[in-house]
Design a protein around this motif. Structure first.
Motif, PDB file in Angstrom:
ATOM      1  N   MET A  11      -4.709   5.151 -13.284  1.00 45.36           N
ATOM      2  CA  MET A  11      -3.920   6.107 -12.518  1.00 45.36           C
ATOM      3  C   MET A  11      -2.915   6.792 -13.440  1.00 45.36           C
ATOM      4  SD  MET A  11      -1.270   5.368  -9.429  1.00 45.36           S
ATOM      5  CE  MET A  11      -2.452   4.274  -8.649  1.00 45.36           C
ATOM      6  N   ASN A  12      -2.871   8.115 -13.404  1.00 45.90           N
ATOM      7  CA  ASN A  12      -1.933   8.861 -14.231  1.00 45.90           C
ATOM      8  C   ASN A  12      -0.575   8.934 -13.544  1.00 45.90           C
ATOM      9  OD1 ASN A  12      -3.831   9.458 -16.255  1.00 45.90           O
ATOM     10  ND2 ASN A  12      -4.635  11.165 -15.060  1.00 45.90           N
ATOM     11  N   LEU A  13       0.451   8.485 -14.246  1.00 49.97           N
ATOM     12  CA  LEU A  13       1.805   8.516 -13.705  1.00 49.97           C
ATOM     13  C   LEU A  13       2.630   9.567 -14.427  1.00 49.97           C
ATOM     14  CD1 LEU A  13       2.572   4.675 -13.507  1.00 49.97           C
ATOM     15  CD2 LEU A  13       1.694   6.156 -11.698  1.00 49.97           C
ATOM     16  N   THR A  55      -4.433  -4.939  -2.682  1.00 47.72           N
ATOM     17  CA  THR A  55      -5.188  -3.861  -2.051  1.00 47.72           C
ATOM     18  C   THR A  55      -4.388  -3.294  -0.891  1.00 47.72           C
ATOM     19  OG1 THR A  55      -7.214  -5.059  -2.601  1.00 47.72           O
ATOM     20  CG2 THR A  55      -7.414  -3.256  -1.037  1.00 47.72           C
ATOM     21  N   THR A  56      -4.430  -1.994  -0.739  1.00 41.16           N
ATOM     22  CA  THR A  56      -3.640  -1.354   0.318  1.00 41.16           C
ATOM     23  C   THR A  56      -4.384  -1.357   1.648  1.00 41.16           C
ATOM     24  OG1 THR A  56      -4.529   0.841  -0.205  1.00 41.16           O
ATOM     25  CG2 THR A  56      -2.513   0.167  -1.336  1.00 41.16           C
ATOM     26  N   GLU A  57      -3.603  -1.235   2.717  1.00 42.12           N
ATOM     27  CA  GLU A  57      -4.171  -1.077   4.059  1.00 42.12           C
ATOM     28  C   GLU A  57      -3.562   0.169   4.706  1.00 42.12           C
ATOM     29  OE1 GLU A  57      -4.950  -3.627   8.134  1.00 42.12           O
ATOM     30  OE2 GLU A  57      -3.129  -4.000   7.000  1.00 42.12           O
ATOM     31  N   THR A  92      -8.480   3.149  -3.032  1.00 45.53           N
ATOM     32  CA  THR A  92      -8.960   2.535  -4.267  1.00 45.53           C
ATOM     33  C   THR A  92      -8.054   2.826  -5.451  1.00 45.53           C
ATOM     34  OG1 THR A  92     -11.221   2.755  -3.436  1.00 45.53           O
ATOM     35  CG2 THR A  92     -10.957   2.255  -5.761  1.00 45.53           C
ATOM     36  N   ASP A  93      -7.535   4.044  -5.538  1.00 37.75           N
ATOM     37  CA  ASP A  93      -6.676   4.409  -6.670  1.00 37.75           C
ATOM     38  C   ASP A  93      -5.415   3.560  -6.734  1.00 37.75           C
ATOM     39  OD1 ASP A  93      -8.459   6.306  -7.399  1.00 37.75           O
ATOM     40  OD2 ASP A  93      -7.331   8.014  -6.629  1.00 37.75           O
ATOM     41  N   ILE A 119      -9.868   5.109   2.813  1.00 37.07           N
ATOM     42  CA  ILE A 119      -9.488   6.508   3.059  1.00 37.07           C
ATOM     43  C   ILE A 119      -9.746   7.419   1.863  1.00 37.07           C
ATOM     44  CG2 ILE A 119      -7.757   5.875   4.760  1.00 37.07           C
ATOM     45  CD1 ILE A 119      -5.617   6.277   2.617  1.00 37.07           C
ATOM     46  N   ASP A 120     -10.274   6.879   0.748  1.00 35.63           N
ATOM     47  CA  ASP A 120     -10.548   7.738  -0.401  1.00 35.63           C
ATOM     48  C   ASP A 120     -11.693   8.694  -0.105  1.00 35.63           C
ATOM     49  OD1 ASP A 120      -8.609   6.305  -1.578  1.00 35.63           O
ATOM     50  OD2 ASP A 120      -9.895   5.171  -2.943  1.00 35.63           O
TER      51      ASP A 120
END
Length: 235
Positions: A1-3, A176-178, A182-183, A234-235
Motif C-alpha cells: 500500500m502506498n502511503l 482483516t477489516t470488516e 484486501t488493501d 468490498i474491493d
C-alpha cells in the motif's frame, strides 16, 4: 500500500507503544531442509571427489558450499517491528553472520585487483577471473557494509473494524477489516515471547474484541468468520 509522506511521518513520529524482534525462516521446515541439504551436499561432493580422483578439490567445495547455504543463502529473516497509534513500521533483512558482509567486501576488492593487475600481465582475459570475484561479492548479502535497514510502513484505518487472526504454526497475525478490504489487510510476524503483549496493544489500538486463534494457514482460510468476511468483500 502506498502511503503519503504525511502519513509516514505521522506513523514514525508517534510514540512507540511496543516493539519486538523475531526470526522468520524462508519457508516451512526450512531449518530441517537446510540441515538435510548441507549434509547431502557434503557427502555428495566427497563422493564425487573419490570417484573423479580429485579429492582435494571436491573436499574444498564440500567445506565451503554447505555452510554457504546454511548461513547465507538459506538464512532466516530478522524482523524488527515498531508499533504506534497510527500504524507500524519495520525492518527486515536476511540474518547472516557478521563476517559475511566483510567477506563480500573482500571478494569485491579482490575482483578489482585481479582484473587490474591481471590485465597488465596477461591481457583482457583477466577480467574473467576478476569478474568472478566481483560477481560473488555483488551476489552476496546486500552491501558489504551491512544488512539493509530500510523501513517499511503500514497504516491503520480506523473507519473499518479489524478482526484479528493468530496463526500459530507460522507465527503470523492477520488483521482483516470488516467488511473486508484486501488493501487494508495486514500481516505481522509475532514473537512467541511477546505474543500476549503484542495482542494486548493491538486490540487496544484497534478496539478489537474479535480474536481467533488457528493452528495453520489452511485453518485460517477455512475459518467460518474468515469466509464470512470474504463474502462481504468490498474491493
Amino acid at each position: 500500500m502506498n502511503l503519503t509522506e504525511e502519513k509516514i511521518s505521522q506513523i514514525e513520529n508517534a510514540p512507540i507503544l511496543f516493539e519486538w524482534e523475531t526470526l522468520v525462516p524462508l519457508g516451512p521446515n526450512m531449518h530441517k531442509f537446510r540441515l538435510i541439504f548441507s549434509l547431502t551436499a557434503f557427502f555428495f561432493l566427497i563422493g564425487c571427489g573419490i570417484y573423479a580422483d580429485e579429492l582435494i578439490f571436491f573436499t574444498i567445495l564440500a567445506i565451503f558450499i554447505p555452510p554457504t547455504f546454511q548461513f547465507f543463502v538459506g538464512a532466516d529473516y530478522q524482523y524488527h517491528y515498531y508499533l504506534t497509534r497510527y500504524g507500524y513500521y519495520y525492518t527486515s533483512y536476511q540474518k547472516v553472520p557478521e563476517f559475511g558482509y566483510k567477506l563480500t567486501a573482500i571478494f569485491m576488492v579482490l575482483g578489482v585487483i585481479v582484473a587490474i593487475v591481471g590485465t597488465m600481465v596477461i591481457g583482457p582475459m583477466a577480467f574473467v577471473g576478476g569478474g568472478m570475484f566481483l560477481l560473488t561479492g555483488i551476489l552476496g548479502k546486500g552491501l558489504p557494509l551491512g544488512p539493509d535497514m530500510t523501513k517499511h510502513y503500514n497504516a491503520f484505518h480506523f473507519e473499518f473494524k479489524y478482526i484479528l487472526f493468530l496463526v500459530i504454526e507460522t507465527k503470523k497475525i492477520w488483521l482483516t477489516t470488516e467488511p473486508m478490504k484486501t488493501d487494508y489487510t495486514i500481516c505481522l510476524y509475532y514473537s512467541s515471547k511477546y505474543q500476549k503483549e503484542i495482542i494486548s496493544v493491538l486490540t487496544k489500538i484497534l478496539s478489537s474484541s474479535e480474536i481467533y486463534r488457528v493452528k495453520t494457514t489452511d485453518d485460517w482460510a477455512e475459518h467460518p468468520r474468515f469466509k464470512e468476511l470474504k463474502e462481504n468483500k468490498i474491493d
